[in-house]
Structure formats: C-alpha cells, structure tokens
Design an enzyme around this catalytic site. Structure first.
Site, PDB file in Angstrom:
ATOM      1  N   SER A 127     -34.287 -22.388 -35.405  1.00 58.77           N
ATOM      2  CA  SER A 127     -34.224 -21.759 -34.084  1.00 58.77           C
ATOM      3  C   SER A 127     -33.422 -22.617 -33.116  1.00 58.77           C
ATOM      4  CB  SER A 127     -35.659 -21.606 -33.575  1.00 58.77           C
ATOM      5  OG  SER A 127     -35.693 -21.395 -32.194  1.00 58.77           O
ATOM      6  N   TYR A 152     -44.915 -25.433 -32.136  1.00 57.61           N
ATOM      7  CA  TYR A 152     -44.102 -24.451 -32.875  1.00 57.61           C
ATOM      8  C   TYR A 152     -42.670 -24.968 -33.025  1.00 57.61           C
ATOM      9  CZ  TYR A 152     -40.663 -20.758 -33.259  1.00 57.61           C
ATOM     10  OH  TYR A 152     -39.553 -20.037 -33.624  1.00 57.61           O
ATOM     11  N   LYS A 156     -40.145 -26.383 -36.418  1.00 57.29           N
ATOM     12  CA  LYS A 156     -38.763 -26.020 -36.779  1.00 57.29           C
ATOM     13  C   LYS A 156     -37.951 -27.295 -37.015  1.00 57.29           C
ATOM     14  CE  LYS A 156     -38.984 -21.529 -36.706  1.00 57.29           C
ATOM     15  NZ  LYS A 156     -39.055 -20.840 -38.006  1.00 57.29           N
TER      16      LYS A 156
HETATM   17  N1  UFG Z   1     -39.166 -13.423 -19.970  1.00 61.46           N
HETATM   18  C1  UFG Z   1     -39.575 -12.799 -18.807  1.00 61.46           C
HETATM   19  N2  UFG Z   1     -40.677 -12.010 -18.875  1.00 61.46           N
HETATM   20  C2  UFG Z   1     -41.380 -11.802 -20.015  1.00 61.46           C
HETATM   21  C3  UFG Z   1     -40.951 -12.445 -21.207  1.00 61.46           C
HETATM   22  C4  UFG Z   1     -39.830 -13.262 -21.133  1.00 61.46           C
HETATM   23  O1  UFG Z   1     -38.977 -12.959 -17.742  1.00 61.46           O
HETATM   24  O2  UFG Z   1     -42.387 -11.080 -19.995  1.00 61.46           O
HETATM   25  C5  UFG Z   1     -37.950 -14.263 -19.915  1.00 61.46           C
HETATM   26  C6  UFG Z   1     -38.232 -15.695 -20.282  1.00 61.46           C
HETATM   27  O3  UFG Z   1     -38.647 -16.416 -19.169  1.00 61.46           O
HETATM   28  C7  UFG Z   1     -36.876 -16.122 -20.817  1.00 61.46           C
HETATM   29  C8  UFG Z   1     -36.290 -14.849 -21.432  1.00 61.46           C
HETATM   30  O4  UFG Z   1     -37.042 -13.796 -20.878  1.00 61.46           O
HETATM   31  O5  UFG Z   1     -36.067 -16.520 -19.765  1.00 61.46           O
HETATM   32  C9  UFG Z   1     -36.425 -14.803 -22.922  1.00 61.46           C
HETATM   33  O6  UFG Z   1     -37.770 -15.031 -23.275  1.00 61.46           O
HETATM   34  P1  UFG Z   1     -38.322 -14.799 -24.743  1.00 61.46           P
HETATM   35  O7  UFG Z   1     -39.778 -15.191 -24.738  1.00 61.46           O
HETATM   36  O8  UFG Z   1     -37.982 -13.439 -25.210  1.00 61.46           O
HETATM   37  O9  UFG Z   1     -37.463 -15.802 -25.588  1.00 61.46           O
HETATM   38  P2  UFG Z   1     -37.351 -17.389 -25.467  1.00 61.46           P
HETATM   39  O10 UFG Z   1     -35.926 -17.683 -25.192  1.00 61.46           O
HETATM   40  O11 UFG Z   1     -38.368 -17.994 -24.611  1.00 61.46           O
HETATM   41  O12 UFG Z   1     -37.847 -17.721 -26.913  1.00 61.46           O
HETATM   42  C10 UFG Z   1     -36.991 -18.013 -27.916  1.00 61.46           C
HETATM   43  C11 UFG Z   1     -37.612 -17.594 -29.259  1.00 61.46           C
HETATM   44  C12 UFG Z   1     -38.752 -18.496 -29.600  1.00 61.46           C
HETATM   45  C13 UFG Z   1     -38.385 -19.937 -29.386  1.00 61.46           C
HETATM   46  C14 UFG Z   1     -37.965 -20.141 -27.958  1.00 61.46           C
HETATM   47  C15 UFG Z   1     -37.709 -21.579 -27.624  1.00 61.46           C
HETATM   48  O13 UFG Z   1     -38.066 -16.261 -29.218  1.00 61.46           O
HETATM   49  O14 UFG Z   1     -39.068 -18.285 -30.957  1.00 61.46           O
HETATM   50  O15 UFG Z   1     -36.800 -19.384 -27.783  1.00 61.46           O
HETATM   51  O16 UFG Z   1     -37.039 -21.732 -26.431  1.00 61.46           O
HETATM   52  F1  UFG Z   1     -39.400 -20.773 -29.612  1.00 61.46           F
END
Ligand code: UFG
Length: 342
Positions: A127, A152, A156
């Site tokens: 990831s 988590y 990775k």
């Molecule tokens: N977000 C919102 N509202 C929500 C959910 C997410 O505003 O209800 C925003 C988050 O703050 C972020 C973006 O949407 O800015 C993406 O969020 P995600 O949770 O969809 O994805 P992430 O980038 O946080 O997560 C990804 C992978 C994970 C990994 C993570 C590490 O999905 O498996 O990156 O940074 F661990």
C-alpha cells in the site's frame, strides 16, 4: 498448459476483481478465502462474469500453516497473490496483536509453503501507506518509506521486508513483486462484484454511495483546512479493474521471467491527484444527484496529499490506468444500486 495462480483472500473486494481479470487473461485460478471479512456474494459474481462455475475454491485460514502446506501440495502453483489480511486502520490501533498475528503469520505461512514445495512467484499487495506523509509528491518507488502510522500500515511495511529478505535468501526459489496500491475505488462494470464494507464504511467512496442511497444520513468531509488547492486531502484514486489488470501484468512478468531484479516494487496509481471535494463533485455530476455532505474536523492520521508517479509500472510492466474518475464513480454507483436491489 495453463499456468495456475493462487489468490489468497480471493473472495474479497480486490481479490474478486483480480480473479476475474486473471481468468479472462487465460490463467487457471485457485481461490482461497475464509470469508472472515467478506460474504459469498462476490465469489458468486466472479463465477457469473467469467461463466465459470468450476473455479477451484478452498475455504481456509492462511494462519493455519498445515492447511497452507496442504494447499501447495494439492495444486501446482506458478504464482501466488497474497491478499488475505485485515485492513481497517482504526481497528488495527485498537487490536494490534490481532493485526500483527493475522497479517504476518498468514504471509509467512505462504512463503514457507512456497519454499517447501519447490519455489514460487509471489505477489504481495502492499500500500501507499508505506510512504507515510511524503516530503514531496508524486511519489516514486524510490521515495523513502516512513514509519507506519498504524499497526495495519506497519504490517504492510513488515511484509514488504519479509518478502525482500526471503527472496534474497532463497537462491532463486522465490521471486517477488510488491505492488503498492494507492486508493482503489469503483466496481466491475457488470455491477456483479464490488466493495461490500461491513458496518460503517471507513473509506470515502463506499461512504459516498451509501449516503447517496440513503443508508447514511450525511457524509463528513474530514478537514477543509489542509494546504491543498481546495483545502481537502488529495489522493490517487485508482479504478478497481485497472488495479486488477496490474496484477495480471505483474504475474505474467514473473512467470515469463522478465523481471530485472528478484524482488521488484511498483506503484499502482494513476498519477492524478483528486481532492475529496473534487471526488464528491464528480460523483454528483456524473450520477446526476445531490449528496448530503458537511465539512468536519480532520481525521487523525490522514496524510495531506499523496499520489503516485506510475512511470515505472507504465514503462517496465507496460501497464497503465485507463479509466476516468467519472467512469469509476458511475460503476461504484451502479454497484451500490445493485446491492440495494434497485
Ligand atoms: N474521507 C472523508 N470522509 C469519509 C471517509 C474518508 O472525508 O467518510 C477522506 C479522508 O479523510 C481522506 C480521503 O477521504 O482524505 C480518502 O480516505 P479513505 O479512507 O478512503 O482512504 P485513505 O487514503 O485514508 O486510506 C488509504 C487505504 C488504506 C491505507 C491508507 C493509509 O484505503 O488501506 O490509505 O493512508 F491504510
């Protein structure tokens, strides 16, 4: 003769899309899963899409070393793609031992069995989380990894190291590819497989689609005061089918002996930064609807902006993301409607 690929965790979101693409590319696939974090819907969808009712399937837990050993004895496996792992960041903070035990043990069992049964090509699903909060974007494969922000994320990083070290010590028996995914979203265009989060979704797109369908009242956009063009975080959202195809390219590269190093690393992203707000706006526009959303506090642990430099995967593997965010968000919405029976 067809080459055989074992897909651990093959009934999950990414695993099911990868299984479809492998079968369509002419591989035999053995799917193994314990359904601990998915139900049987997606595997049934895989059978429908591929028209294959006879895909070999093993219901098993990869933490069971004996079962993994038996599996490698039962089939002649040319390559294994390892997905079987827990993936909720928040849960991993609350239950670190559960994450370390499950994610590390299952992968070590795969490597041990692969070695014992004469060697194998091993693809690990890593990831972009390993890059942490990068000092500059986009990130290449040479961008230094940062200490993980959660157990988590740490699993990775640790599994990457475990594979690198095992390859090094294996005298050519084990070859490896680490694919570092950015943000996989969307669903198969057939709307027969897609993401099926249990409970309240952690990830953005399932939260958006569930809000649009009425399962959730309102989407919270976590933070609009980031140092980005519109104040919301930027990510590299990659279509799940594009991502799945990257696995086919990687497996073929390993099986055809085209690797330049015994353990290679590739970013799997589009190279295109998209902010949370841009994604929400694109979802509304392409699906012709209004989404109930509000700005809320930042979510702890979120990085401000990260997207891939996918040049290495484009030039070395010959793989490139092709779908637009709009196409992907249409597919995500079609899938949500499909599971809601609409
Ligand atoms: N977000 C919102 N509202 C929500 C959910 C997410 O505003 O209800 C925003 C988050 O703050 C972020 C973006 O949407 O800015 C993406 O969020 P995600 O949770 O969809 O994805 P992430 O980038 O946080 O997560 C990804 C992978 C994970 C990994 C993570 C590490 O999905 O498996 O990156 O940074 F661990």
């Amino acid at each position: 003769m067809k080459k055989t690929v074992l897909v651990s965790g093959g009934a999950g979101f990414i695993g099911s899309h990868v299984t479809v693409e492998l079968i369509e590319a002419g591989y035999e696939v053995v799917v193994a899963d314990n359904f601990s974090n998915c139900d049987r819907t997606c595997f049934e969808g895989v059978k429908k899409i591929t028209g294959r009712d006879d895909i070999p399937f093993e219901e098993m837990d990869f933490c069971d070393a004996e079962a993994v050993d038996k599996l490698f004895g039962k089939y002649h496996i040319d390559a294994v793609i390892h997905f079987a792992a827990f993936k909720a960041v928040g849960e991993s903070v609350a239950k670190p031992l559960m994450y370390y035990k499950n994610n590390l043990l299952s992968f070590m069992n795969v490597l041990e069995a692969a070695q014992k049964h004469g060697g194998c090509n091993v693809l690990f699903s890593s990831s972009a989380t390993v890059y942490g909060e990068p000092k500059s974007v986009p990130v290449t494969e040479d961008t230094p990894r940062q200490p993980a922000m959660s157990p988590y994320g740490n699993t990775k990083t640790m599994c990457e190291d475990i594979l690198q070290d095992t390859v090094k010590a294996s005298d050519g028996l084990i070859k490896g590819i680490l694919l570092r995914y950015f943000n996989p979203i969307g669903a198969h265009p057939s709307a027969l497989i897609g993401e099926l989060p249990r409970g309240v979704p952690n990830n953005l797109v399932p939260f958006i689609t569930q809000t649009a369908i009425g399962k959730r009242e309102c989407l919270s956009i976590f933070g609009n005061d980031y140092p980005t063009p519109d104040g919301t975080c930027q990510r590299d959202y990659i279509d799940i089918v594009d991502l799945a195809k990257a696995h086919v390219f990687a497996v073929t590269r390993m099986i055809e002996g085209k690797m330049k190093e015994p353990c290679e690393v590739f970013n799997v992203g589009t190279g295109r930064p998209v902010s949370v707000l841009e994604l929400v706006n694109a979802f509304e526009k392409v699906n012709n609807l209004k989404l109930n959303y509000k700005f809320a506090a930042r979510r702890p642990g979120d990085v401000t902006a990260i997207w891939a430099d996918p040049t290495k995967a484009n030039t070395e593997m010959g793989w490139k993301a092709t779908r637009t965010v709009e196409e992907t968000l249409k597919a995500a919405w079609a899938w949500e409607k499909h599971i809601a029976g609409k």
